[in-house]
Design a protein around this motif. Structure first.
Motif, short mmCIF file in Angstrom:
data_model
loop_
_atom_site.label_atom_id
_atom_site.label_comp_id
_atom_site.label_asym_id
_atom_site.label_seq_id
_atom_site.Cartn_x
_atom_site.Cartn_y
_atom_site.Cartn_z
N ALA A 75 19.11 38.25 43.21
CA ALA A 75 17.90 38.73 43.88
C ALA A 75 18.22 39.86 44.86
O ALA A 75 17.38 40.73 45.11
CB ALA A 75 17.21 37.57 44.62
N LEU A 76 19.44 39.86 45.41
CA LEU A 76 19.85 40.93 46.30
C LEU A 76 20.08 42.24 45.55
O LEU A 76 20.12 43.31 46.16
CB LEU A 76 21.14 40.54 47.02
CG LEU A 76 21.03 40.06 48.46
CD1 LEU A 76 22.38 39.59 48.98
CD2 LEU A 76 20.48 41.16 49.35
N GLY A 77 20.28 42.13 44.25
CA GLY A 77 20.47 43.34 43.45
C GLY A 77 21.83 43.49 42.81
O GLY A 77 22.13 44.53 42.22
N PHE A 78 22.67 42.45 42.91
CA PHE A 78 24.01 42.55 42.31
C PHE A 78 23.93 42.34 40.80
O PHE A 78 23.32 41.40 40.32
CB PHE A 78 24.95 41.51 42.92
CG PHE A 78 25.31 41.81 44.35
CD1 PHE A 78 26.15 42.87 44.66
CD2 PHE A 78 24.82 41.02 45.39
CE1 PHE A 78 26.48 43.16 45.97
CE2 PHE A 78 25.15 41.29 46.70
CZ PHE A 78 25.97 42.37 47.00
N GLN A 79 24.59 43.23 40.07
CA GLN A 79 24.71 43.10 38.61
C GLN A 79 26.09 42.63 38.18
O GLN A 79 26.27 42.19 37.05
CB GLN A 79 24.43 44.44 37.91
CG GLN A 79 23.02 44.94 38.09
CD GLN A 79 22.93 46.03 39.14
OE1 GLN A 79 23.85 46.19 39.95
NE2 GLN A 79 21.86 46.79 39.14
N ALA A 80 27.08 42.74 39.08
CA ALA A 80 28.46 42.46 38.70
C ALA A 80 29.17 41.65 39.76
O ALA A 80 28.95 41.83 40.96
CB ALA A 80 29.22 43.76 38.45
N LEU A 109 27.63 40.94 34.78
CA LEU A 109 28.90 41.47 34.33
C LEU A 109 29.96 40.84 35.22
O LEU A 109 29.83 40.84 36.45
CB LEU A 109 28.93 42.99 34.47
CG LEU A 109 30.16 43.70 33.90
CD1 LEU A 109 30.07 43.74 32.39
CD2 LEU A 109 30.27 45.11 34.47
N HIS A 110 31.00 40.25 34.64
CA HIS A 110 31.97 39.54 35.47
C HIS A 110 33.36 39.64 34.85
O HIS A 110 33.52 39.80 33.64
CB HIS A 110 31.58 38.07 35.63
CG HIS A 110 31.53 37.32 34.33
ND1 HIS A 110 32.66 36.73 33.76
CD2 HIS A 110 30.51 37.06 33.47
CE1 HIS A 110 32.31 36.14 32.64
NE2 HIS A 110 31.02 36.33 32.42
N ALA A 111 34.36 39.51 35.71
CA ALA A 111 35.75 39.56 35.26
C ALA A 111 36.60 38.78 36.24
O ALA A 111 36.22 38.57 37.39
CB ALA A 111 36.23 41.01 35.15
N GLY A 112 37.78 38.37 35.76
CA GLY A 112 38.76 37.76 36.64
C GLY A 112 39.07 36.30 36.36
O GLY A 112 40.07 35.78 36.87
N ILE A 113 38.23 35.61 35.57
CA ILE A 113 38.54 34.25 35.13
C ILE A 113 38.21 34.16 33.65
O ILE A 113 37.50 35.01 33.10
CB ILE A 113 37.77 33.17 35.92
CG1 ILE A 113 36.25 33.28 35.68
CG2 ILE A 113 38.08 33.25 37.40
CD1 ILE A 113 35.46 32.13 36.30
#
Length: 411
Positions: A75-80, A109-113
């Motif tokens: 809701a804050l606007g984060f996509q990643a 969009l996510h990375a790291g795990i």
């Protein structure tokens, strides 16, 4: 006029509560800043307690969150989101699987795990307002070997976990001290068997026989000076650099991310090894390097026309007041960086917008639980944060001009 692509980066988000109900002008100001970006990114500094369950694998520094906090970030606007950090494994492999399930459900969009080493290493790729973006996220620990993802091999099943950049802490000592330590080791009869037992549950560390001694889980290195240092694993570094290069060659604007707790004694000092890692990432093709870990805002450096954020401190920081060590004002202050890139992938402009978690008034209260959301600040508070950031960054050759509560990179 060439269209620019703007990326917003923030401090880490250690979020335990749904903050969508916060209704203050300062929090609205944060939303307004993030809305100026084509792509917004933060580090999710937690693990999800979801359908896969899990068991606490830490003591007092354990932390997990309900899935609803991801709705707050969206809701804050984060996509990643980067997911590689010291809290990602707090519920074990189950928490990794629940986190993956919930971020995928919301389309982050996510990375790291990942479910295994191959998946955890992989660059996340997506397209936003017509621009291809990729994220490569690493964690440098310190943490036990079992928190890092592993592929199936040699009769062992795969292990869900974190993408690792193995860092080994080393204590530099002069030659006389090194020989004294060697004498101590020999006189107490400290053998390879003892080293193996002390290293459990991790594997025995690799040491250079003539230059290093491992004693009671510490590695001492012969040097011409005393100090604390870090060795970066070359295989891990090469693997992550290859992911960056591959994504760059695929036409992506790549964000290289590192989380670590190998801080200097003075939180504001940037260890030399971090700069070396950051520059290797940019040399490999990354458009920018972002790091968290040290819980304060550290300088920004421009290298080959691309930004290195050594630490953006905290953006959301849900901790309890009881026995908390996080009371220094600087722990609750940071900036949102708006980084605009041209069509050629080079940095076109960059601005810095100061925030205080809970707002300026909450910083006067000892009730840390009331500091729920970051708030954009103006006036004296903004000047203090930005001037400190400007002065520290100047030590890295970065010129920042402060005008009406906003910092601007000067080229």
């Amino acid at each position: 006029m060439t269209h620019t692509f703007t990326i917003a980066v923030t401090g880490q988000s250690l979020i335990k509560q749904d903050i969508r109900g916060v209704d203050t002008p300062g929090f609205q100001g944060v939303r307004d800043v993030l809305s100026q970006a084509d792509f917004s990114f933060t580090n999710f500094e937690s693990t999800i307690l979801g359908s896969h369950g899990g068991w606490p694998l830490k003591g007092s520094f354990f932390g997990c969150s309900q899935p609803v906090v991801l709705d707050s970030l969206q809701a804050l606007g984060f996509q990643a989101l980067s997911l590689s950090n010291n809290h990602a494994f707090d519920l074990g492999p189950s928490g990794i699987l629940s986190t993956l399930e919930e971020v995928d459900r919301r389309g982050f969009l996510h990375a790291g795990i990942g479910r295994n080493h191959t998946a955890a290493t992989r660059a996340a790729k997506g397209s936003f307002t017509g621009r291809k973006v990729a994220l490569v996220a690493m964690d440098g620990g310190p943490g036990p070997d079992f928190m890092y993802a592993a592929d199936a091999a040699n009769g062992r099943s795969e292990r869900p976990g974190v993408n690792r950049l193995r860092l080994t802490k080393v204590i530099d000592v002069d030659t006389d001290t090194f020989e004294q330590l060697r004498t101590v080791r020999d006189k107490v009869g400290y053998t390879m068997m003892d080293l193996g037992n002390d290293s459990q549950p991790d594997d025995v560390p690799h040491v250079e026989v003539e230059a290093e001694i491992s004693l009671a889980r510490a590695i001492f290195r012969r040097s011409d000076r005393f100090g604390r240092n870090v060795k970066v694993d070359e295989d891990d570094m090469s693997r992550n650099l290859a992911a960056i290069t591959s994504a760059t060659e695929d036409g992506c604007l790549v964000i290289a991310y590192l989380h670590h707790h190998h801080w200097a004694s003075d939180w504001y000092q940037v260890p030399e090894w971090v700069g070396a890692v950051a520059k290797k990432c940019i040399d490999a093709g990354a458009a920018m390097f972002v790091s968290h870990g040290a819980p304060v805002l550290q300088p920004v450096e421009i290298y080959r026309g691309r930004p290195i954020f050594y630490s953006l401190g905290n953006f959301i920081f849900h901790v309890k007041s009881e026995k908390s060590q996080w009371r220094a004002r600087e722990v609750w202050e940071s900036v949102i960086g708006l980084c605009s890139f041209g069509g050629d992938g080079n940095l076109a402009s960059m601005s810095f917008h100061p925030v205080v978690i809970g707002g300026s008034e909450a910083s006067n209260s000892d009730a840390l639980e009331q500091r729920l959301a970051p708030e954009l600040v103006r006036g004296v508070g903004a000047e203090r944060i930005l001037h400190r950031f400007r002065d520290q960054s100047a030590g890295f050759g970065t010129e920042i001009k402060v005008t009406e509560g906003v910092g601007w990179l000067m080229f």
